[in-house]
Write an enzyme that holds these catalytic residues in place. Structure first.
Site, PDB file in Angstrom:
ATOM      1  N   HIS A 191       0.845  -1.201   0.000  1.00  0.00           N
ATOM      2  CA  HIS A 191       0.000   0.000   0.000  1.00  0.00           C
ATOM      3  C   HIS A 191       0.881   1.252   0.000  1.00  0.00           C
ATOM      4  CE1 HIS A 191      -3.279   2.682   1.012  1.00  0.00           C
ATOM      5  NE2 HIS A 191      -2.616   3.108   2.079  1.00  0.00           N
ATOM      6  N   HIS A 201       2.344  11.207  -1.244  1.00  0.00           N
ATOM      7  CA  HIS A 201       1.475  10.774  -0.146  1.00  0.00           C
ATOM      8  C   HIS A 201       1.610  11.797   0.975  1.00  0.00           C
ATOM      9  CE1 HIS A 201       0.108   7.751   3.119  1.00  0.00           C
ATOM     10  NE2 HIS A 201      -0.941   8.219   2.462  1.00  0.00           N
TER      11      HIS A 201
END
Length: 305
Positions: A57, A132
């Site tokens: 992930h 991110h």
């Protein structure tokens, strides 16, 4: 992790290793770097959608740049707060979800990569970066690292899932796709029937890379697979019990044919979760939580679904 329909895993992941000079492996050792090549012959003709394939992930987030601007995936309020130097240090603790590089993940057996990308404000060279919360490495550098591994391991197949795009116009998309072509060339697998995708079929074509592109731009290139071919339902919870129930439900409801399926065995922090564990960060707050340690391992060790 790419999930499967009622198929038992035939390979227990062994130690991480690199091929020795003779190219042989002892019978007691399975090399994770070549686990696809090591599968028994009767699995070579099984559709890839029916194999359990390990994935990660936010695969690129093993490194983020505290000195760069806050990413366009963040709210205006976070961007304002990030003017305080300490805030970016705290953001890093919640942005990093991996501790292995692409190469190290590949050597450990990871074959599905969750990728989120963005342009960077004020970047003169118009490069695309992983993102991110904070910016990661250049996408080009990551692609080259993956390609280097694939060249050395010609029977390993990877799934690159580009599922989030930020601050990208048509020119940025064209640049990204050009980078993908330059990196992988003939290793790219053209979009076709999911059910025809087997290890043997890909080995015969010498294709090793499936690119999923969650943007209408995929229609312009034959080697870009539409995002709908690899749904990844998201539990969005901090509860391990709720996560397990969600994974069991969505897996049982997946389309029987025609697509892959990603089971996201991840916990997602809420605002209050971050507030409580602000200094501890993601790893100490969720990954090492008592709830996960008591329920997570049995979930990850299941052999069959």
């Amino acid at each position: 992790m790419l999930a499967v329909r009622k198929v038992r895993r035939k390979l227990r992941m062994g130690t991480i290793c690199s091929p020795n000079p003779s190219g042989t492996k002892t019978s007691s050792e399975v090399c994770n770097a070549d686990w696809m090549a090591s599968l028994p012959p009767h699995l070579h003709n099984v559709p890839l959608s029916n194999l359990a394939i390990p994935g990660s992930h936010d695969s690129f987030s093993y490194w983020v740049d505290e000195k760069s601007p806050v990413g366009p995936d963040q709210t205006a309020a976070i961007k304002r707060l990030a003017r305080i130097s300490l805030v970016k240090k705290l953001m890093k603790k919640w942005s990093v979800t991996q501790n292995l590089t692409f190469r190290e993940q590949l050597e450990a057996g990871i074959r599905y990569f969750d990728l989120r990308v963005s342009s960077k404000p004020g970047d003169a060279d118009q490069e695309i970066y992983f993102i991110h919360g904070l910016f990661g490495i250049k996408v080009w550098d990551g692609l080259m690292e993956i390609d280097s591994f694939l060249t050395q391991h010609p029977q390993e197949i990877v799934f690159l899932d580009f599922n989030h795009f930020y601050a990208m116009d048509e020119a940025h998309h064209k640049r990204l796709v050009l980078r993908i072509q330059e990196a992988f060339g003939n290793k790219l697998c053209s979009a076709c029937s999911v059910d025809s995708m087997t290890l043997r079929a890909l080995w015969e074509k010498k294709c090793q890379v499936l690119i999923f592109y969650h943007c209408p731009f995929y229609k312009q290139y034959p080697f870009l697979w539409p995002g709908k071919k690899i749904p990844a339902p998201w539990a969005n919870t901090t509860s391990v019990r709720k996560l397990i129930l969600f994974l069991e439900t969505t897996l049982s409801e997946r389309a029987p044919r025609g697509s892959f399926h990603v089971s996201q065995a991840i916990l997602t922090p809420r605002v209050k979760t971050i507030a409580r564990g602000l200094v501890g960060g993601l790893k100490n707050t969720l990954v090492h939580s008592k709830d996960w340690n008591s329920h997570g391992p049995p979930l990850l060790s299941q052999e069959g679904i």
